[in-house]
Design a protein around this motif. Structure first.
Motif, mmCIF file in Angstrom:
data_model
loop_
_atom_site.group_PDB
_atom_site.id
_atom_site.type_symbol
_atom_site.label_atom_id
_atom_site.label_comp_id
_atom_site.label_asym_id
_atom_site.label_seq_id
_atom_site.Cartn_x
_atom_site.Cartn_y
_atom_site.Cartn_z
ATOM 1 N N ARG A 11 0.822 -1.232 0.000
ATOM 2 C CA ARG A 11 0.000 0.000 0.000
ATOM 3 C C ARG A 11 0.851 1.275 0.000
ATOM 4 N N ALA A 12 0.336 2.285 -0.725
ATOM 5 C CA ALA A 12 0.950 3.617 -0.684
ATOM 6 C C ALA A 12 0.645 4.274 0.660
ATOM 7 N N VAL A 81 -11.403 4.132 -2.982
ATOM 8 C CA VAL A 81 -11.610 2.776 -3.493
ATOM 9 C C VAL A 81 -13.019 2.718 -4.077
ATOM 10 N N TYR A 83 -14.777 4.823 -5.679
ATOM 11 C CA TYR A 83 -15.503 6.064 -5.362
ATOM 12 C C TYR A 83 -15.904 6.163 -3.888
ATOM 13 N N TYR A 110 -6.152 10.105 -0.827
ATOM 14 C CA TYR A 110 -5.341 9.955 -2.037
ATOM 15 C C TYR A 110 -6.035 8.960 -2.947
ATOM 16 N N GLY A 111 -5.646 8.995 -4.214
ATOM 17 C CA GLY A 111 -6.273 8.099 -5.187
ATOM 18 C C GLY A 111 -5.704 8.404 -6.559
HETATM 19 C C1 LIG Z 1 -10.154 -1.939 -6.044
HETATM 20 C C2 LIG Z 1 -9.630 -0.557 -6.290
HETATM 21 C C3 LIG Z 1 -10.499 0.462 -6.586
HETATM 22 C C4 LIG Z 1 -10.036 1.762 -6.802
HETATM 23 N N1 LIG Z 1 -10.919 2.742 -7.057
HETATM 24 C C5 LIG Z 1 -10.474 4.015 -7.204
HETATM 25 C C6 LIG Z 1 -11.403 5.061 -7.408
HETATM 26 O O1 LIG Z 1 -12.609 4.878 -7.464
HETATM 27 N N2 LIG Z 1 -10.907 6.306 -7.538
HETATM 28 C C7 LIG Z 1 -9.560 6.590 -7.468
HETATM 29 O O2 LIG Z 1 -9.164 7.742 -7.597
HETATM 30 N N3 LIG Z 1 -8.660 5.601 -7.272
HETATM 31 C C8 LIG Z 1 -9.087 4.331 -7.149
HETATM 32 N N4 LIG Z 1 -8.193 3.310 -6.932
HETATM 33 C C9 LIG Z 1 -6.769 3.652 -6.851
HETATM 34 C C10 LIG Z 1 -6.319 3.711 -5.398
HETATM 35 O O3 LIG Z 1 -6.840 4.829 -4.733
HETATM 36 C C11 LIG Z 1 -4.796 3.740 -5.360
HETATM 37 O O4 LIG Z 1 -4.318 2.559 -5.961
HETATM 38 C C12 LIG Z 1 -4.259 3.834 -3.958
HETATM 39 O O5 LIG Z 1 -2.855 3.866 -3.988
HETATM 40 C C13 LIG Z 1 -4.703 2.655 -3.095
HETATM 41 O O6 LIG Z 1 -4.240 2.872 -1.795
HETATM 42 P P1 LIG Z 1 -3.138 1.932 -1.127
HETATM 43 O O7 LIG Z 1 -2.005 1.827 -2.127
HETATM 44 O O8 LIG Z 1 -2.700 2.653 0.116
HETATM 45 O O9 LIG Z 1 -3.800 0.629 -0.861
HETATM 46 C C14 LIG Z 1 -8.643 2.025 -6.727
HETATM 47 C C15 LIG Z 1 -7.762 0.989 -6.423
HETATM 48 C C16 LIG Z 1 -8.242 -0.286 -6.196
HETATM 49 C C17 LIG Z 1 -7.273 -1.398 -5.848
#
Ligand SMILES: Cc1cc2nc3c(=O)[nH]c(=O)nc-3n(C[C@H](O)[C@H](O)[C@H](O)COP(=O)(O)O)c2cc1C
Length: 188
Positions: A11-12, A81, A83, A110-111
């Motif tokens: 994870r980030a 995750v 939305y 973040y995302g």
């Molecule tokens: C199942 C899944 C769904 C995601 N949905 C979105 C989303 O809806 N919007 C967004 O901006 N990023 C989305 N992401 C990207 C995540 O926000 C990004 O990969 C983030 O680094 C995940 O946090 P983590 O690395 O700490 O687990 C999604 C990632 C995953 C794995």
């Protein structure tokens, strides 16, 4: 208390939360309890009674309750995750009720390109339902993984300024809400 919402390997969120922790520590004024939900490893809510009743039967709930009760302010670090926000954070929030009430919380989201804005927006009504008081300042980070170098999140100046603004707001809200909680106890 700083809580990391993401629990997945790689994870980030850990790097982002460590930056938050380090920056708050450098600024001073808060003793931080750093909660990694991956380490806490709560099961899905498994209490029989509603959290509002504060009649917990599980050892992990009692320990989590005691830990959260001691906190005066929160910083939630959560990815977007689908939305929404991190499901482990929702579960950790749902376990308790009074322990969150009338305490300030700041969001670091973040995302993708939106910086987790939809996730933060989905979280806000949940905070309100639990009586948490959300700071208006908000740190949103676009594609956080692009700013991670050797496990360390490297913030830009705007992100540091936003985190400073959020910490200032929590620093102002925490004593004010402590007074409100004390007054509520006396009145109740
Ligand atoms: C199942 C899944 C769904 C995601 N949905 C979105 C989303 O809806 N919007 C967004 O901006 N990023 C989305 N992401 C990207 C995540 O926000 C990004 O990969 C983030 O680094 C995940 O946090 P983590 O690395 O700490 O687990 C999604 C990632 C995953 C794995």
């Amino acid at each position: 208390m700083v809580i990391i919402g993401s629990v997945r390997p790689g994870r980030a969120g850990l790097s982002v939360a460590l930056w938050v922790h380090e920056h708050v520590t450098e600024r001073g004024g808060f003793d931080i309890d750093f909660v990694d939900l991956a380490e806490l490893n709560l099961p899905m809510v498994d209490e029989v009674k509603l959290p509002r009743l504060h009649d917990y039967s599980r050892r992990h709930t009692l320990a989590w309750s005691e830990r959260v009760a001691q906190a005066d302010a929160f910083l939630f670090v959560s990815p977007e995750v689908n939305y929404s926000y991190a499901p482990a954070l929702k579960n950790a929030l749902d376990f308790l009720y009074d322990e969150w009430g009338k305490k300030p919380v700041g969001l670091v989201s973040y995302g993708g390109r939106g910086g987790g804005a939809f996730g933060a927006a989905a979280l806000r009504p949940v905070l309100s339902s639990l009586g948490l008081v959300a700071a208006s300042s908000h740190v949103d980070i676009m594609q956080a993984s692009h700013q991670i170098d050797d496990g360390f999140f490297v913030p830009d100046d705007q992100q540091v300024a936003r985190l400073d603004g959020l910490i200032d707001e929590l620093g102002a809200l925490a004593p004010a809400l402590r007074t409100v909680r004390a007054a509520t106890l006396v009145a109740g």
